[in-house]
Motif scaffolding. Sequence first.
Motif, PDB file in Angstrom:
ATOM      1  N   ASN A 375      36.352  36.129  53.042  1.00 41.59           N
ATOM      2  CA  ASN A 375      37.589  36.674  52.477  1.00 41.59           C
ATOM      3  C   ASN A 375      37.827  38.134  52.825  1.00 41.59           C
ATOM      4  O   ASN A 375      38.946  38.637  52.659  1.00 41.59           O
ATOM      5  N   LYS A 378      40.957  39.487  55.320  1.00 39.85           N
ATOM      6  CA  LYS A 378      42.301  39.339  54.751  1.00 39.85           C
ATOM      7  C   LYS A 378      42.487  40.272  53.557  1.00 39.85           C
ATOM      8  O   LYS A 378      43.562  40.850  53.366  1.00 39.85           O
ATOM      9  N   GLN A 381      42.944  43.859  54.982  1.00 39.44           N
ATOM     10  CA  GLN A 381      44.280  44.019  55.544  1.00 39.44           C
ATOM     11  C   GLN A 381      45.331  44.078  54.429  1.00 39.44           C
ATOM     12  O   GLN A 381      46.283  44.864  54.501  1.00 39.44           O
ATOM     13  N   LYS A 382      45.136  43.278  53.386  1.00 41.07           N
ATOM     14  CA  LYS A 382      46.056  43.299  52.256  1.00 41.07           C
ATOM     15  C   LYS A 382      46.015  44.658  51.567  1.00 41.07           C
ATOM     16  O   LYS A 382      47.053  45.190  51.136  1.00 41.07           O
TER      17      LYS A 382
END
Length: 402
Positions: A375, A378, A381-382
Motif C-alpha cells: 500500500n 499509493k 502519492q496520495k
Amino acid sequence: MGFENFKRAFSLSTTTPYNPQNKPHIFLNLMESFANNALEFHTLNINLLGELEKHFKEDFVFERFLSAANGTAPSLFYLYFNSPIILTKSKYIKTPLGQNPTQIFAKQGYDVIFITSGKGSWFRMGSFLKEQNIKVIDAISLLKDYPNAQKTAYGILDEYMYYKAYELFKTAQKPLLIIALSTSNHPPYPKVYESISKVNLSGKINEKLPKNTYENLNNYAYANSEFGKFVSKIKASDLKDKIIIAATGDHRVRDMKIDPLREKAFAYSVPFHLYVPQNYQKNLYYDKYRLASYKDIFPTLYELSLSETTYYSLGGRNLLVAPSDEKLEFAFNEVVWADNFGVYPLENTKGYFYENNTTLKDTNEAFELDEYHKNFPKSYQKLMFYQLNLRLQNAKTDKNLP
C-alpha cells in the motif's frame, strides 16, 4: 495502513531545532542528466567528474539516491515546489503557493533567485516564478552580462550561469538562496572542450550507451567540471564559511540501456552532493550509503540553516542526523521506491533484494510484499496530492506570502 493513519505516521509539519548560527547562503543545483548510470563509468582514464571529483572526495555525497521523477520539468516541480504535477501546465500557473520550499526561506529573510543557463520561457517558468516572488535570471538575462557567451539549443553554456551565481553571492547584502537548473548536458549537445578521450571509451560503455557515446559523456563531464570549478571558486573565497552548496540530477541518462535484472532502482538513481562549511558541521552523522531522494534535500537544508522553523516534510528528514525512525529511511521515484529491505517497482507487486547494502542494484531475487509495502506507494502519492491540494485551497487566503 489507512490513509488517515498514514498521514499521522508521515506528519506534514515538522519544525527545525534551535540553531544559533547565522543564516548561510544556499546554492541548490538541479543538474541535467547528472545520473549514476553514467557515473559508474567514472575511472582514472575516464574522468566524468572533472573538477568536481575533488569535491566528491572532500564533501558529503549520497550514492543511493533517487530523483523524484524521470523528466526535467516534473523533477523540478517535485524538488523546488513539492508538486507532483507540472504546475505551469495547469490552471494554477498564476497561483502564489504557500509552503513552497523557497517560501520557507523567504519568510526567514532570504532573497530567492532562480538561475538557469536555459530560457525562462521553457515550460512558462518565468511567468510561474514571478507569481512565487522569485527573481529569474535566464540565458537571455545572462547574455546581457556575457555577450560573448556560446549559445546552445536551450540557451547558453552552463559556465556563465556559475559566473553569475558567484557574483550574486559576492555582492549579496542579506542571506541568499539560489535555486539553479543546468542545461548544457542535453541533446542536441553543444560543442564544448574535450574532457575525455574517445580512445578510452571501452566496449562496455559503447554497448550500454550506443547513441552519441562520446558527445553524451563529454558533455556530462563538461557539466560536472564547470560546477566543480564553481565550488572550487567558492571554497577559495571568503564565501567558503558562509554558504551551503547542494547538487543533484534531474533524471537518468536516458540513452543508457537499463538492465531489468539488476537495475530496477539503480537505473533511476542520481547522486546528491552537499558542501557544508566546517562551522555548520555540528554533531553530524554521515552515511554515504543511506537511502534518500528529493524529499530529503530541503529538510536537510532547513535544519542546517534555519532555527525553529516549521515546514512540510513529506517523509523527508535531515540526512546529516542519525536515523531515528525506520519508516523514514526510504527513497521514492515515480516508477520505483526503495527502503532498507529492498527495491519495489511500482508496476508490480514484488520486492527485490539488493546485491549489497552499498548499492541500489538488485539481484532479481523476488520476495512477497506485506500489506504495508503493497500500500505504501499509493499512500505516499496520495499524501503528495493531499498536501498540494491543501496549499492550493489556502493560496488565495494566505496573507503571509512574501
